[in-house]
Design a protein around this motif. Structure first.
Motif, PDB file in Angstrom:
ATOM      1  N   TYR A  35      -3.893  12.518  -3.061  1.00  0.00           N
ATOM      2  CA  TYR A  35      -3.525  12.278  -1.672  1.00  0.00           C
ATOM      3  C   TYR A  35      -4.602  11.450  -0.984  1.00  0.00           C
ATOM      4  O   TYR A  35      -5.773  11.815  -0.984  1.00  0.00           O
ATOM      5  N   ALA A  36      -4.164  10.340  -0.406  1.00  0.00           N
ATOM      6  CA  ALA A  36      -5.051   9.473   0.356  1.00  0.00           C
ATOM      7  C   ALA A  36      -4.786   9.688   1.837  1.00  0.00           C
ATOM      8  O   ALA A  36      -3.738  10.193   2.229  1.00  0.00           O
ATOM      9  N   ARG A  37      -5.738   9.280   2.640  1.00  0.00           N
ATOM     10  CA  ARG A  37      -5.509   9.280   4.086  1.00  0.00           C
ATOM     11  C   ARG A  37      -4.500   8.175   4.376  1.00  0.00           C
ATOM     12  O   ARG A  37      -4.547   7.107   3.781  1.00  0.00           O
ATOM     13  N   THR A  38      -3.613   8.410   5.298  1.00  0.00           N
ATOM     14  CA  THR A  38      -2.544   7.442   5.546  1.00  0.00           C
ATOM     15  C   THR A  38      -2.722   6.625   6.822  1.00  0.00           C
ATOM     16  O   THR A  38      -1.968   5.687   7.053  1.00  0.00           O
ATOM     17  N   GLU A  39      -3.719   6.915   7.614  1.00  0.00           N
ATOM     18  CA  GLU A  39      -3.844   6.217   8.901  1.00  0.00           C
ATOM     19  C   GLU A  39      -4.185   4.732   8.769  1.00  0.00           C
ATOM     20  O   GLU A  39      -3.989   3.976   9.704  1.00  0.00           O
ATOM     21  N   PHE A  40      -4.652   4.282   7.607  1.00  0.00           N
ATOM     22  CA  PHE A  40      -5.005   2.877   7.444  1.00  0.00           C
ATOM     23  C   PHE A  40      -4.059   2.117   6.521  1.00  0.00           C
ATOM     24  O   PHE A  40      -4.267   0.948   6.235  1.00  0.00           O
ATOM     25  N   LEU A  41      -3.007   2.774   6.042  1.00  0.00           N
ATOM     26  CA  LEU A  41      -2.066   2.109   5.134  1.00  0.00           C
ATOM     27  C   LEU A  41      -1.426   0.884   5.774  1.00  0.00           C
ATOM     28  O   LEU A  41      -1.235  -0.134   5.117  1.00  0.00           O
ATOM     29  N   MET A  91       0.801  -1.196   0.000  1.00  0.00           N
ATOM     30  CA  MET A  91       0.000   0.000   0.000  1.00  0.00           C
ATOM     31  C   MET A  91       0.848   1.267   0.000  1.00  0.00           C
ATOM     32  O   MET A  91       0.453   2.256  -0.582  1.00  0.00           O
ATOM     33  N   GLU A  92       1.986   1.192   0.675  1.00  0.00           N
ATOM     34  CA  GLU A  92       2.865   2.367   0.713  1.00  0.00           C
ATOM     35  C   GLU A  92       3.303   2.755  -0.701  1.00  0.00           C
ATOM     36  O   GLU A  92       3.353   3.934  -1.032  1.00  0.00           O
ATOM     37  N   GLU A  93       3.618   1.758  -1.522  1.00  0.00           N
ATOM     38  CA  GLU A  93       4.072   2.031  -2.884  1.00  0.00           C
ATOM     39  C   GLU A  93       2.939   2.618  -3.728  1.00  0.00           C
ATOM     40  O   GLU A  93       3.152   3.551  -4.512  1.00  0.00           O
ATOM     41  N   ILE A  94       1.740   2.106  -3.578  1.00  0.00           N
ATOM     42  CA  ILE A  94       0.588   2.645  -4.311  1.00  0.00           C
ATOM     43  C   ILE A  94       0.364   4.091  -3.892  1.00  0.00           C
ATOM     44  O   ILE A  94       0.163   4.971  -4.732  1.00  0.00           O
ATOM     45  N   ILE A 152      -6.420   1.808   1.573  1.00  0.00           N
ATOM     46  CA  ILE A 152      -6.266   3.190   1.119  1.00  0.00           C
ATOM     47  C   ILE A 152      -7.622   3.849   1.277  1.00  0.00           C
ATOM     48  O   ILE A 152      -8.647   3.307   0.843  1.00  0.00           O
ATOM     49  N   ASP A 153      -7.637   5.004   1.898  1.00  0.00           N
ATOM     50  CA  ASP A 153      -8.876   5.709   2.208  1.00  0.00           C
ATOM     51  C   ASP A 153      -8.798   7.121   1.632  1.00  0.00           C
ATOM     52  O   ASP A 153      -7.759   7.773   1.743  1.00  0.00           O
ATOM     53  N   LEU A 156       0.520   7.410  -6.285  1.00  0.00           N
ATOM     54  CA  LEU A 156      -0.609   8.334  -6.383  1.00  0.00           C
ATOM     55  C   LEU A 156      -0.134   9.769  -6.169  1.00  0.00           C
ATOM     56  O   LEU A 156      -0.512  10.678  -6.905  1.00  0.00           O
ATOM     57  N   ARG A 157       0.710   9.971  -5.185  1.00  0.00           N
ATOM     58  CA  ARG A 157       1.206  11.319  -4.874  1.00  0.00           C
ATOM     59  C   ARG A 157       2.136  11.861  -5.947  1.00  0.00           C
ATOM     60  O   ARG A 157       2.184  13.065  -6.178  1.00  0.00           O
ATOM     61  N   GLN A 158       2.880  10.980  -6.601  1.00  0.00           N
ATOM     62  CA  GLN A 158       3.839  11.424  -7.610  1.00  0.00           C
ATOM     63  C   GLN A 158       3.204  11.627  -8.980  1.00  0.00           C
ATOM     64  O   GLN A 158       3.851  12.133  -9.883  1.00  0.00           O
TER      65      GLN A 158
END
Length: 52
Positions: free
Chosen positions: A16-22, A1-4, A27-28, A8-10
């Protein structure tokens, strides 16, 4: 998920997704700031990233 999330950001535009559930493998996205067409853009970009 970190790579996805990184891809997305690049992208252009950056997504930008929320990162608290990565760390749970999720992905939220916060729908509140979204405008018409954002949902489709996110789906398109995710398909490009995961190859679907």
């Amino acid at each position: 998920m970190e790579e996805i999330n990184r891809q997305l950001r690049q992208g252009n535009p950056s997504i930008y997704a929320r990162t608290e559930f990565l760390n749970l493998g999720k992905i939220d996205f916060d729908p509140r700031p979204m405008v018409e067409g954002d949902k489709e853009l996110i789906v398109k970009r995710l398909k490009e990233i995961i190859g679907g």
